[in-house]
Scaffold this motif. Sequence first.
Motif, short mmCIF file in Angstrom:
data_model
loop_
_atom_site.label_atom_id
_atom_site.label_comp_id
_atom_site.label_asym_id
_atom_site.label_seq_id
_atom_site.Cartn_x
_atom_site.Cartn_y
_atom_site.Cartn_z
N ARG A 26 -13.93 -15.44 -6.96
CA ARG A 26 -14.47 -14.08 -7.10
C ARG A 26 -15.17 -13.65 -5.82
NH1 ARG A 26 -19.41 -11.99 -8.39
NH2 ARG A 26 -20.24 -14.11 -8.58
N LEU A 27 -14.93 -12.42 -5.39
CA LEU A 27 -15.61 -11.89 -4.21
C LEU A 27 -17.09 -11.74 -4.50
CD1 LEU A 27 -15.52 -10.60 -1.35
CD2 LEU A 27 -15.13 -8.40 -2.48
N VAL A 28 -17.92 -12.39 -3.70
CA VAL A 28 -19.37 -12.33 -3.85
C VAL A 28 -19.95 -11.24 -2.97
CG1 VAL A 28 -21.53 -13.61 -3.51
CG2 VAL A 28 -19.53 -14.77 -4.48
N GLU A 29 -19.47 -11.17 -1.74
CA GLU A 29 -20.02 -10.19 -0.82
C GLU A 29 -19.06 -9.98 0.36
OE1 GLU A 29 -24.20 -9.37 1.64
OE2 GLU A 29 -24.00 -11.10 0.29
N SER A 30 -18.85 -8.74 0.72
CA SER A 30 -18.08 -8.40 1.91
C SER A 30 -19.06 -8.23 3.07
CB SER A 30 -17.28 -7.11 1.69
OG SER A 30 -16.57 -6.76 2.86
N LEU A 31 -18.94 -9.06 4.08
CA LEU A 31 -19.91 -9.07 5.17
C LEU A 31 -19.52 -8.16 6.32
CD1 LEU A 31 -20.59 -12.94 5.35
CD2 LEU A 31 -21.69 -11.22 3.90
N LEU A 32 -18.21 -8.06 6.57
CA LEU A 32 -17.76 -7.31 7.74
C LEU A 32 -16.34 -6.83 7.50
CD1 LEU A 32 -18.81 -6.73 10.71
CD2 LEU A 32 -17.41 -8.68 11.40
N ASP A 33 -16.05 -5.61 7.95
CA ASP A 33 -14.71 -5.05 7.77
C ASP A 33 -14.48 -4.00 8.85
OD1 ASP A 33 -12.22 -4.47 6.83
OD2 ASP A 33 -12.88 -3.59 4.93
N ARG A 34 -14.25 -4.47 10.07
CA ARG A 34 -14.09 -3.53 11.18
C ARG A 34 -13.45 -4.22 12.38
NH1 ARG A 34 -18.27 -4.16 15.02
NH2 ARG A 34 -20.06 -5.39 14.27
N GLU A 35 -13.10 -3.43 13.37
CA GLU A 35 -12.50 -3.95 14.59
C GLU A 35 -13.59 -4.51 15.51
OE1 GLU A 35 -8.82 -2.27 16.89
OE2 GLU A 35 -10.62 -1.37 17.76
N GLN A 36 -13.30 -5.64 16.13
CA GLN A 36 -14.25 -6.25 17.07
C GLN A 36 -13.53 -6.67 18.34
OE1 GLN A 36 -16.15 -9.34 14.46
NE2 GLN A 36 -18.04 -8.30 15.09
N ALA A 37 -14.31 -6.74 19.42
CA ALA A 37 -13.77 -7.11 20.72
C ALA A 37 -13.63 -8.63 20.82
CB ALA A 37 -14.68 -6.59 21.83
N ALA A 38 -12.90 -9.09 21.82
CA ALA A 38 -12.76 -10.52 22.07
C ALA A 38 -14.11 -11.12 22.43
CB ALA A 38 -11.76 -10.75 23.20
N GLY A 39 -14.29 -12.40 22.11
CA GLY A 39 -15.53 -13.08 22.48
C GLY A 39 -16.15 -13.82 21.31
N GLU A 40 -17.37 -14.29 21.54
CA GLU A 40 -18.12 -15.04 20.52
C GLU A 40 -18.91 -14.07 19.64
OE1 GLU A 40 -17.57 -18.29 20.38
OE2 GLU A 40 -16.25 -17.97 22.10
N HIS A 41 -18.89 -14.31 18.34
CA HIS A 41 -19.60 -13.46 17.39
C HIS A 41 -20.32 -14.32 16.35
CE1 HIS A 41 -17.36 -9.86 18.78
NE2 HIS A 41 -16.33 -10.70 18.89
N TYR A 42 -21.32 -13.74 15.72
CA TYR A 42 -21.98 -14.43 14.62
C TYR A 42 -22.50 -13.42 13.62
CZ TYR A 42 -26.48 -13.30 16.82
OH TYR A 42 -27.56 -12.65 17.37
N PHE A 43 -22.69 -13.89 12.39
CA PHE A 43 -23.22 -13.04 11.32
C PHE A 43 -24.28 -13.84 10.57
CE2 PHE A 43 -23.58 -11.03 7.23
CZ PHE A 43 -23.37 -9.68 7.48
N ILE A 44 -25.49 -13.27 10.44
CA ILE A 44 -26.57 -13.94 9.70
C ILE A 44 -26.50 -13.49 8.24
CG2 ILE A 44 -29.06 -14.25 9.49
CD1 ILE A 44 -29.28 -13.71 12.48
N TRP A 45 -26.20 -14.43 7.37
CA TRP A 45 -26.02 -14.12 5.94
C TRP A 45 -27.30 -14.39 5.18
CZ3 TRP A 45 -23.38 -17.45 1.74
CH2 TRP A 45 -23.14 -16.68 0.60
N GLN A 46 -27.83 -13.36 4.52
CA GLN A 46 -29.03 -13.45 3.71
C GLN A 46 -28.63 -13.63 2.25
OE1 GLN A 46 -31.99 -13.44 5.10
NE2 GLN A 46 -31.61 -12.59 7.14
N THR A 47 -29.22 -14.62 1.56
CA THR A 47 -28.75 -14.95 0.21
C THR A 47 -29.86 -14.93 -0.84
OG1 THR A 47 -29.08 -17.32 0.60
CG2 THR A 47 -26.93 -16.39 1.19
N ALA A 48 -30.90 -14.12 -0.60
CA ALA A 48 -32.03 -14.10 -1.54
C ALA A 48 -31.58 -13.69 -2.94
CB ALA A 48 -33.11 -13.15 -1.04
N HIS A 49 -30.50 -12.94 -3.05
CA HIS A 49 -30.04 -12.42 -4.34
C HIS A 49 -29.08 -13.36 -5.05
CE1 HIS A 49 -27.11 -11.48 -1.27
NE2 HIS A 49 -26.22 -11.17 -2.18
N LEU A 50 -28.76 -14.50 -4.46
CA LEU A 50 -27.77 -15.41 -5.02
C LEU A 50 -28.40 -16.70 -5.53
CD1 LEU A 50 -24.95 -14.99 -2.35
CD2 LEU A 50 -25.03 -13.99 -4.64
N SER A 51 -27.71 -17.37 -6.42
CA SER A 51 -28.18 -18.65 -6.95
C SER A 51 -27.55 -19.81 -6.18
CB SER A 51 -27.83 -18.77 -8.44
OG SER A 51 -26.43 -18.65 -8.62
N SER A 52 -28.10 -20.99 -6.34
CA SER A 52 -27.59 -22.18 -5.65
C SER A 52 -26.14 -22.44 -6.06
CB SER A 52 -28.45 -23.40 -6.00
OG SER A 52 -29.77 -23.23 -5.57
#
Length: 367
Positions: free
Chosen positions: A319-345
């Motif tokens: 089941r889809l829990v969360e969509s974090l990103l949906d767009r065009e990005q340039a070449a290179g290194e990327h990162y995304f900080i995921w916050q999970t206060a609303h989720l259970s273990s």
Amino acid sequence: NNSLTGQLEYTDSEPIVYALNYRPKLPGPEDSITVTAAVFCPVSVAGVDIAFRPGNLTVIETIPMIYQPVLSSKKIEDADRWIGVIPPLGPGGFGAFHINIKGGNTALSGYPRNGYITLSVIEPQVSGLKINEFMASNSRTVSDEAGEFDDWLEIMNVGNQSVSLNGLYLTDKIDNFTKWRFSLSDSILAPGEFLLIWCDDDEEQGGYHTNFKLSANGEFLAIVAEDGVTVLDSISFGEQSADISYGRYPDGYDAWQYFSIPTPGASNDVGTSVNGSRAATEFQLFRNYPNPFNMTTTIYYSLSGKAFVRLAVFDLSGRLVESLLDREQAAGEHYFIWQTAHLSSGIYFCELKTEKTLRRIKMMLLK
């Protein structure tokens, strides 16, 4: 059992912690600290908590621990394993923790019996030196000058100036920062250069052979400055597989991955990751860090060219829990900080998808 008279009864005995570990031993400001405890009670264990005291505060935060036995292990402590995660301490942070146990017979106890286990953030000093790759179980991959297949690690100079290693230290002991000393006067690493060091507990071979071996069960490694105190770079790692190396990708970056074709003394950019893909192919989704994590984790990935990227998280059922990103990005290194206060273990899967390729990693959230 009535075969003997006067037998001792332990039904009212208090529960105990008979094995405890936590990693990383020297956390960075953004590192979650995973605590594992082996707990026993003659009746049953009703609950285990971490009593955490942040900084100089008198307030005590209660962090529940979760019973997570390792069913495939034959070690008794793995059958009694409880896990909890202390959130990152932040820049310059420190604190202390204590384990509280409640038995099914209502008996209570703590570990340590007196006092707390202290924690403090170690922020590596600015340095061009990095532990770039290592192998803690080498049976057939690469041999030293004597033809022996020994543990090894690789240091890289990621800076723009040459660095002298003479007088610096390598260690695998958090309580002994001066375990092994670089003593060759010509130990100079040019910018972008790599140095292979054999961790074989055989200094008599001369050159770059340390007085310690690496543990495939996981441990701590650090490069330490001449003062024997300042940490230049460090890593705390978990259990390792035979003939699989663990290295930074790209070279010198904070993201780590496993390599089925290691590159000791050379760039990890030409290595082959455990999923069989070349490290320099269209894109890569690296292991999130920290993992397991509490509240926050960082997802790292790289693109070799411009691409439309979909980054999403799913649960065990798909089941889809969360969509974090949906767009065009340039070449290179990327990162995304995921916050999970609303989720259970639980176990979650991060999926990185482009028009032509898809990658997934498994993540464990512990609260």
